[in-house]
Design an enzyme around this catalytic site. Structure first.
Site, PDB file in Angstrom:
ATOM      1  N   LYS A  54       0.688  -1.204   0.065  1.00  0.00           N
ATOM      2  CA  LYS A  54       0.178  -0.103   0.123  1.00  0.00           C
ATOM      3  C   LYS A  54       0.908   1.248  -0.049  1.00  0.00           C
ATOM      4  O   LYS A  54       0.464   2.309  -1.053  1.00  0.00           O
ATOM      5  CB  LYS A  54      -0.890   0.017   1.353  1.00  0.00           C
ATOM      6  CG  LYS A  54      -2.063  -1.140   0.968  1.00  0.00           C
ATOM      7  CD  LYS A  54      -2.646  -1.217   2.420  1.00  0.00           C
ATOM      8  CE  LYS A  54      -3.741  -2.367   2.194  1.00  0.00           C
ATOM      9  NZ  LYS A  54      -4.307  -2.751   3.383  1.00  0.00           N
ATOM     10  N   GLN A  98      -4.727  -1.900   9.690  1.00  0.00           N
ATOM     11  CA  GLN A  98      -4.522  -3.066   9.294  1.00  0.00           C
ATOM     12  C   GLN A  98      -4.954  -4.485   9.865  1.00  0.00           C
ATOM     13  O   GLN A  98      -4.669  -4.287  11.130  1.00  0.00           O
ATOM     14  CB  GLN A  98      -3.039  -3.230   8.797  1.00  0.00           C
ATOM     15  CG  GLN A  98      -2.672  -4.651   7.972  1.00  0.00           C
ATOM     16  CD  GLN A  98      -3.240  -4.509   6.649  1.00  0.00           C
ATOM     17  OE1 GLN A  98      -3.198  -3.534   5.950  1.00  0.00           O
ATOM     18  NE2 GLN A  98      -3.955  -5.460   6.074  1.00  0.00           N
ATOM     19  N   ASP A 127     -11.353   2.952   4.400  1.00  0.00           N
ATOM     20  CA  ASP A 127     -11.810   1.432   4.328  1.00  0.00           C
ATOM     21  C   ASP A 127     -13.172   1.312   4.337  1.00  0.00           C
ATOM     22  O   ASP A 127     -13.848   0.339   3.867  1.00  0.00           O
ATOM     23  CB  ASP A 127     -11.118   0.738   5.335  1.00  0.00           C
ATOM     24  CG  ASP A 127      -9.497   0.181   5.111  1.00  0.00           C
ATOM     25  OD1 ASP A 127      -9.426  -0.071   3.753  1.00  0.00           O
ATOM     26  OD2 ASP A 127      -9.070  -0.118   5.758  1.00  0.00           O
TER      27      ASP A 127
END
Ligand SMILES: NC(=O)c1ccc[n+]([C@@H]2O[C@H](COP(=O)([O-])OP(=O)(O)OC[C@H]3O[C@@H](n4cnc5c(N)ncnc54)[C@H](OP(=O)(O)O)[C@@H]3O)[C@@H](O)[C@H]2O)c1
Length: 303
Positions: A54, A98, A127
């Site tokens: 990422k 994460q 997200d």
């Protein structure tokens, strides 16, 4: 004739190129580059790889990033404090935590995923896991779309696969893939991606009766289960489109939830694993980070 392979890598590159161009324009208009903060708790090797990928993808798109590494011994209060400081930090536009979070050491309270994700400011929630963003999606006026289902919508659209009037079966009802996927494809209009909506959706799961028959009724079958090759060739209708979200490690190989060799003899089009849905997830994260920066700068209004 074997199925056409839907090349997620190529489509992801296309999207990443578009985001990079938009970032350039955004910066040229006098803004600081968008910035993504990733919080990584513990030492899970797969999570470390995901976060590194990422960061690299951000750099290539001209997006700044920072990585907040925290030890596996981090307490819930410490993690919530870190998220709060990122929420307050005006230089940070997007925050991702994460997953999975590590198990707590003996005698210490567990890190509760829901509590942690709920703590992320919805305007920085790239997200799209916060209840606000899930609710906006549910109402058909999304702000951020969750990255994996959004990538799939983009892939279908860019591959000219129409969903309107089609029967889509989604296998798996997770909060991050299955449920939002079903919701996006069932939307009335193009609010969740250009022209990719108006499908008739069946959401299947581990308690679905006669899963094989349900799958065979799909024009478009999307598997997000996490069980290596559980969707067999005889569960697919000839000519169907098959999207395999699964990423399962079997020995030293990565395999999907679909038995690819069997499925490609039956389907009209299919995503490979790796190289299918995976690359699109990161591309849509970049898209969301730029969108977050624009929203915070008051450059566009959504939701
Ligand atoms: N490509 C990407 O970027 C990406 C992103 C996210 C996830 N993934 C991968 O996608 C897969 C799914 O991940 P997830 O987080 O969505 O999974 P998850 O949270 O583990 O959920 C799995 C779902 O599959 C259902 N299921 C389990 N066994 C089943 C069976 N025998 N028949 C029918 N349904 C069954 C479960 O049903 P119940 O609800 O009834 O338990 C659950 O809804 C994993 O391999 C993951 O690594 C890939």
């Amino acid at each position: 004739m074997p199925a056409t392979r839907l090349d997620g890598k190529q489509i992801a590159l296309e999207i990443r190129g578009e985001v990079a161009r938009d970032v350039q324009q955004y910066v040229a208009a006098g803004h600081a580059p968008p910035k993504l903060a990733a919080v990584l708790v513990g030492e899970d090797p797969a999570s470390q790889v995901y976060v590194r990928n990422k960061e690299r993808a951000c750099a290539k798109a001209g997006i700044a990033s920072r990585l907040d590494r925290m030890p596996a011994t981090t307490t819930p209060d410490e993690l919530l404090e870190r998220i709060d400081s990122l929420n307050q930090d005006e230089s940070v536009n997007g925050i991702l935590v994460q997953l999975p979070l590590p198990a707590a050491p003996a005698g210490q309270p567990a890190l509760d995923e829901r509590t942690v994700l709920d703590a992320v400011d919805p305007i920085k929630d790239v997200d799209a896991f916060s209840p606000i963003n899930v609710g906006l999606l549910m109402q058909g006026r999304p702000r951020f779309l969750p990255c994996t289902p959004h990538g799939i919508v983009q892939m279908l659209h860019r591959s000219k696969i129409e969903t309107a009037g089609k029967h889509v079966v989604v296998v798996g009802r997770s909060e991050i893939v299955g449920k939002p996927m079903a919701m996006m494809l069932a939307q009335k209009d193009g609010s969740c991606g250009p022209e990719t909506a108006n499908a008739t959706v069946t959401l299947a799961h581990s308690r679905t009766g006669n899963l094989a028959e349900v799958c065979r009724s799909a024009d478009i079958l999307i598997a997000a289960v996490g069980r290596p090759e559980m969707i067999r060739g005889d569960m697919i209708r000839p000519g169907a489109v098959v999207v395999d979200v699964g990423i399962n490690r079997v020995g030293d190989r990565l395999v999907g939830d679909v038995a690819f060799a069997e499925a490609e003899q039956v389907a009209a089009a299919i995503t490979p694993v790796p190289g299918g849905v995976g690359p699109l997830t990161i591309a849509m994260l970049l898209h969301n980070t730029l969108l977050a920066a624009k929203l915070q700068a008051g450059d566009c209004s959504i939701g």
